[in-house]
Design a protein around this motif. Sequence first.
Motif, PDB file in Angstrom:
ATOM      1  N   ALA A 181      -0.939  -8.986   3.117  1.00  0.00           N
ATOM      2  CA  ALA A 181      -0.225  -8.177   4.119  1.00  0.00           C
ATOM      3  C   ALA A 181       1.032  -7.564   3.527  1.00  0.00           C
ATOM      4  N   LYS A 182       1.754  -8.345   2.693  1.00  0.00           N
ATOM      5  CA  LYS A 182       2.970  -7.833   2.057  1.00  0.00           C
ATOM      6  C   LYS A 182       2.655  -6.657   1.146  1.00  0.00           C
ATOM      7  N   MET A 183       1.588  -6.835   0.368  1.00  0.00           N
ATOM      8  CA  MET A 183       1.191  -5.769  -0.565  1.00  0.00           C
ATOM      9  C   MET A 183       0.847  -4.500   0.188  1.00  0.00           C
ATOM     10  N   LEU A 184       0.167  -4.638   1.312  1.00  0.00           N
ATOM     11  CA  LEU A 184      -0.324  -3.464   2.038  1.00  0.00           C
ATOM     12  C   LEU A 184       0.733  -2.808   2.925  1.00  0.00           C
ATOM     13  N   TYR A 185       1.563  -3.663   3.569  1.00  0.00           N
ATOM     14  CA  TYR A 185       2.399  -3.109   4.643  1.00  0.00           C
ATOM     15  C   TYR A 185       3.895  -3.168   4.366  1.00  0.00           C
ATOM     16  N   GLU A 186       4.276  -3.648   3.185  1.00  0.00           N
ATOM     17  CA  GLU A 186       5.713  -3.679   2.923  1.00  0.00           C
ATOM     18  C   GLU A 186       6.038  -2.946   1.635  1.00  0.00           C
ATOM     19  N   LYS A 187       5.513  -1.762   1.528  1.00  0.00           N
ATOM     20  CA  LYS A 187       5.757  -0.971   0.310  1.00  0.00           C
ATOM     21  C   LYS A 187       7.199  -0.496   0.304  1.00  0.00           C
TER      22      LYS A 187
END
Length: 278
Positions: free
Chosen positions: A272-278
Amino acid sequence: AETDKEAVVGLVKNQYEKMKVSVTLLNNFFECPWKWYFRNLLQLPELKSESLLFGSIIHESIEAILKNGIAVNQKEIEAIVLGVSQTVGMISESFRKRILKEAVPILSEWTKTYLPHIAKEYQSERSVSYKDPTFPSLLMYGKIDLTERYPDGSLSVTDFKTGSAKTTGVIEKRDEDNRMSGYLRQLAMYSYLILGNEKNADVKESKLLFVEEDSKEKNAVYTTHISQEEIDLLIRDISEYDQSLKDGTWITRPCNATLYGNQTECEYCKRAKMLYEK
């Protein structure tokens, strides 16, 4: 990044009511909301580990034996296991040999120890759906490994588990929010579904049968009676699930996943971090 997360919250709000609410879905959600998001909502394919495949093969083999409704010998069990192992996915030859070597004794033991004592009237892999008036937009669903009906009309449900047996303490432990363990939530869900379908049903006994455990071991079978208290706790879980997806607060819920080995973060939170916290 905020807009990414807002988009996810919006997507979830629009989509989640289309999914059947099963106990696996609830267990995933309360373990980690991102696990629920990737596995249940998006249904991203995941490679099944060998232990999961083994579990599926044992379950389907037991189902095949129950469907035959007769005592089976070693040769027939081998044939069933081979047949089932061809349907669960790509399996290497060495893994197939290991499955036969490990699964056949487990199933032979099960057919000797437990099969003769099953009630005359039983259902294997019973699918049960229920629309609770409290949650008009959700459909509850479960598949019960074994339902037995006794002459007095009372019922017993059994879930077959692979892996090591769990103690009563582990199964009945509640967390700091007074939430049930995944094991007890599962049995509560089965009673809730049956009671939703048969108003005056009497689910006298709910069991977890650890098929890999020696039947003489005291934790091989866990037996309980699901009371209204457990059903109320389950309803509270469903309500919290429903509410937090509706209002978007699921995205800030803490992750309760157990980390193994040198993991420092749950794989779903990481994704989730990789996808949504760019």
